[in-house]
Enzyme design. Structure first.
Site, PDB file in Angstrom:
ATOM      1  N   THR A 245       0.844  -1.188   0.000  1.00 44.00           N
ATOM      2  CA  THR A 245       0.000   0.000   0.000  1.00 44.00           C
ATOM      3  C   THR A 245       0.881   1.240   0.000  1.00 44.00           C
ATOM      4  OG1 THR A 245      -1.953   1.028   0.968  1.00 44.00           O
ATOM      5  CG2 THR A 245      -0.403   0.009   2.516  1.00 44.00           C
TER       6      THR A 245
ATOM      7  N   LYS B  91       3.515   1.514  -3.902  1.00 45.71           N
ATOM      8  CA  LYS B  91       2.918   0.741  -4.997  1.00 45.71           C
ATOM      9  C   LYS B  91       3.726   0.821  -6.295  1.00 45.71           C
ATOM     10  CE  LYS B  91      -1.859   0.864  -3.376  1.00 45.71           C
ATOM     11  NZ  LYS B  91      -3.256   1.151  -3.712  1.00 45.71           N
TER      12      LYS B  91
ATOM     13  N   ALA C 214      -6.599   5.060  -7.332  1.00 46.84           N
ATOM     14  CA  ALA C 214      -7.812   4.256  -7.555  1.00 46.84           C
ATOM     15  C   ALA C 214      -8.359   4.515  -8.959  1.00 46.84           C
ATOM     16  CB  ALA C 214      -8.860   4.579  -6.490  1.00 46.84           C
TER      17      ALA C 214
ATOM     18  N   GLY D 244     -18.126   0.684  -2.716  1.00 43.15           N
ATOM     19  CA  GLY D 244     -16.692   0.440  -2.513  1.00 43.15           C
ATOM     20  C   GLY D 244     -16.402  -0.704  -1.556  1.00 43.15           C
TER      21      GLY D 244
HETATM   22  P1  NDP Z   1      -5.229   9.610  -4.238  1.00 44.53           P
HETATM   23  O1  NDP Z   1      -4.772  10.494  -3.135  1.00 44.53           O
HETATM   24  O2  NDP Z   1      -4.230   8.993  -5.157  1.00 44.53           O
HETATM   25  O3  NDP Z   1      -6.272  10.437  -5.159  1.00 44.53           O
HETATM   26  C1  NDP Z   1      -7.325  11.168  -4.584  1.00 44.53           C
HETATM   27  C2  NDP Z   1      -8.180  11.783  -5.690  1.00 44.53           C
HETATM   28  O4  NDP Z   1      -9.293  12.442  -5.068  1.00 44.53           O
HETATM   29  C3  NDP Z   1      -7.467  12.839  -6.528  1.00 44.53           C
HETATM   30  O5  NDP Z   1      -7.925  12.756  -7.855  1.00 44.53           O
HETATM   31  C4  NDP Z   1      -7.927  14.151  -5.874  1.00 44.53           C
HETATM   32  O6  NDP Z   1      -7.912  15.248  -6.761  1.00 44.53           O
HETATM   33  C5  NDP Z   1      -9.343  13.791  -5.527  1.00 44.53           C
HETATM   34  N1  NDP Z   1      -9.917  14.635  -4.481  1.00 44.53           N
HETATM   35  C6  NDP Z   1      -9.681  14.545  -3.140  1.00 44.53           C
HETATM   36  N2  NDP Z   1     -10.410  15.475  -2.480  1.00 44.53           N
HETATM   37  C7  NDP Z   1     -11.126  16.152  -3.425  1.00 44.53           C
HETATM   38  C8  NDP Z   1     -12.067  17.221  -3.378  1.00 44.53           C
HETATM   39  N3  NDP Z   1     -12.428  17.778  -2.223  1.00 44.53           N
HETATM   40  N4  NDP Z   1     -12.621  17.653  -4.551  1.00 44.53           N
HETATM   41  C9  NDP Z   1     -12.267  17.087  -5.730  1.00 44.53           C
HETATM   42  N5  NDP Z   1     -11.373  16.069  -5.840  1.00 44.53           N
HETATM   43  C10 NDP Z   1     -10.805  15.607  -4.697  1.00 44.53           C
HETATM   44  O7  NDP Z   1      -6.113   8.501  -3.544  1.00 44.53           O
HETATM   45  P2  NDP Z   1      -6.508   7.058  -4.120  1.00 44.53           P
HETATM   46  O8  NDP Z   1      -6.871   7.177  -5.542  1.00 44.53           O
HETATM   47  O9  NDP Z   1      -5.493   6.064  -3.723  1.00 44.53           O
HETATM   48  O10 NDP Z   1      -7.806   6.747  -3.252  1.00 44.53           O
HETATM   49  C11 NDP Z   1      -9.020   7.445  -3.455  1.00 44.53           C
HETATM   50  C12 NDP Z   1     -10.099   6.794  -2.610  1.00 44.53           C
HETATM   51  O11 NDP Z   1     -10.296   5.470  -3.087  1.00 44.53           O
HETATM   52  C13 NDP Z   1      -9.743   6.668  -1.115  1.00 44.53           C
HETATM   53  O12 NDP Z   1     -10.845   7.091  -0.353  1.00 44.53           O
HETATM   54  C14 NDP Z   1      -9.523   5.171  -0.926  1.00 44.53           C
HETATM   55  O13 NDP Z   1      -9.930   4.756   0.350  1.00 44.53           O
HETATM   56  C15 NDP Z   1     -10.418   4.587  -1.989  1.00 44.53           C
HETATM   57  N6  NDP Z   1     -10.011   3.266  -2.444  1.00 44.53           N
HETATM   58  C16 NDP Z   1     -10.907   2.265  -2.328  1.00 44.53           C
HETATM   59  C17 NDP Z   1     -10.587   0.997  -2.742  1.00 44.53           C
HETATM   60  C18 NDP Z   1     -11.597  -0.078  -2.578  1.00 44.53           C
HETATM   61  O14 NDP Z   1     -11.252  -1.243  -2.774  1.00 44.53           O
HETATM   62  N7  NDP Z   1     -12.837   0.234  -2.265  1.00 44.53           N
HETATM   63  C19 NDP Z   1      -9.274   0.679  -3.337  1.00 44.53           C
HETATM   64  C20 NDP Z   1      -8.405   1.819  -3.450  1.00 44.53           C
HETATM   65  C21 NDP Z   1      -8.769   3.069  -3.002  1.00 44.53           C
HETATM   66  P3  NDP Z   1      -6.577  16.109  -7.019  1.00 44.53           P
HETATM   67  O15 NDP Z   1      -5.724  15.303  -7.959  1.00 44.53           O
HETATM   68  O16 NDP Z   1      -7.092  17.353  -7.638  1.00 44.53           O
HETATM   69  O17 NDP Z   1      -5.943  16.331  -5.679  1.00 44.53           O
END
Ligand code: NDP
Length: 285
Positions: A67, A71, A135, A249
């Site tokens: 994690t 990764k 994700a 999720g």
């Molecule tokens: P990252 O930190 O890599 O990406 C987060 C994303 O969310 C970015 O695109 C970010 O945008 C966006 N974001 C966050 N806050 C806001 C906001 N207030 N408004 C608009 N966009 C926002 O995280 P991950 O991709 O690793 O994880 C994302 C979610 O997925 C987590 O909650 C995680 O728990 C969940 N997840 C669930 C899994 C499952 O099996 N259910 C597996 C993997 C992850 P920006 O680029 O502009 O900052």
């Protein structure tokens, strides 16, 4: 017959890693099938991943989940990776086969499995993804590999959104485009699959929902959320109100556990026992 006190070891490397709930899912599976396996949640400090991977090999572990923040870095320590993980440039599951260690990425596969189990058609479809983080990247690559024709990446940071759209255009057959998220997002009416891949709705942000014009969701759409700990997020509630079919999720996370379990043990995972354990852990039952 002589007794065998030895356990097969799997687990997770991450930093921070304390709040990773995967141990609950995996240990429930091992108990249900009475397998002598143990899942260890292991903190690996920055700079120590190489030594940790050597340790995994030295202890003849069956594999390991990887994690944040390792990764991508882990790719350097593997004997091979799946095509999808290579395209994503990210591995979250390592498994042993004939003494060699291979990388897979189950983040997007867990999502895809839920859609396929629900017989959601993907071939030739248009998907809209909110978010462009890890994700989103995993889900986008799996959707493209499953035949999605068009993928729109809606993201706040243009650089991240454009990078993901370029990756899809260069490395998959899907046609991808980036859409800025600088105002309330109207979902295109020809979209088939919409996925919240942002972290909005997770943890202390539990009641938040993405800035979307919810009246642009329709009952012909399939709407999904990656947030694992609250299956019925405000985002999915809004979609349900408009008659959309929804996928949560929690199921995606369970499916990831199932895929890891099967790679490590070679046995069919006891899905219901694993799901029930996580639902109890999240206080859902
Ligand atoms: P990252 O930190 O890599 O990406 C987060 C994303 O969310 C970015 O695109 C970010 O945008 C966006 N974001 C966050 N806050 C806001 C906001 N207030 N408004 C608009 N966009 C926002 O995280 P991950 O991709 O690793 O994880 C994302 C979610 O997925 C987590 O909650 C995680 O728990 C969940 N997840 C669930 C899994 C499952 O099996 N259910 C597996 C993997 C992850 P920006 O680029 O502009 O900052």
């Amino acid at each position: 017959m002589t007794k065998n006190y030895r356990d097969e070891l799997v687990g997770v490397f991450g930093y921070p890693v304390d709040d990773n709930p995967t141990v609950v899912i995996q240990e429930a599976g091992f108990r249900a099938l009475q397998l002598p396996y143990r899942y260890l949640t292991i903190e690996v400090k920055p700079g120590d991943l190489g030594r940790a991977m050597d340790g995994m090999r030295a202890m003849n572990m069956k594999g390991i989940n990887i994690t944040m923040p390792y990764k991508t870095e882990v790719l350097a320590y593997l004997d091979g990776v799946s095509n999808a993980a290579a395209v994503m440039g990210a591995v979250n599951t390592v498994y042993e086969k004939d003494g060699r260690y291979y990388g897979e990425n189950t983040d997007g596969k867990g999502f895809l499995m839920a859609l396929l189990q629900g017989s959601v058609p993907l071939e030739g479809k248009k998907a809209v993804l909110l978010g462009a983080g890890g994700a989103a990247r995993a889900i986008a690559v799996e959707l493209a590999n499953a035949g999605a024709k068009e993928i729109v990446i809606v993201n706040r940071s243009a650089q991240r959104g454009q990078a993901l759209a370029s990756l899809l255009n260069e490395k998959t057959a899907a046609k991808a485009q980036y859409a800025a998220w600088d105002k309330t997002c109207a979902i295109p009416q020809d979209a088939d699959i919409i996925v919240n891949c942002t972290s909005i709705g997770f943890g202390s942000d539990g009641l938040g929902k993405p800035d979307v014009d919810y009246d642009t969701l329709t009952n012909s759409m399939t709407v999904c959320d990656v947030i694992p700990n609250t299956p019925r997020t405000p985002f999915l509630e809004q979609a349900e109100k408009r008659g959309a079919r929804t996928f949560d999720g929690l199921t995606m996370l369970i499916n990831q556990g199932v895929l890891g379990f099967e790679l490590w043990t070679g046995k069919e995972a006891p899905v219901q026992a694993m799901r029930l354990a996580l639902e109890k852990e999240f206080g859902l039952v």
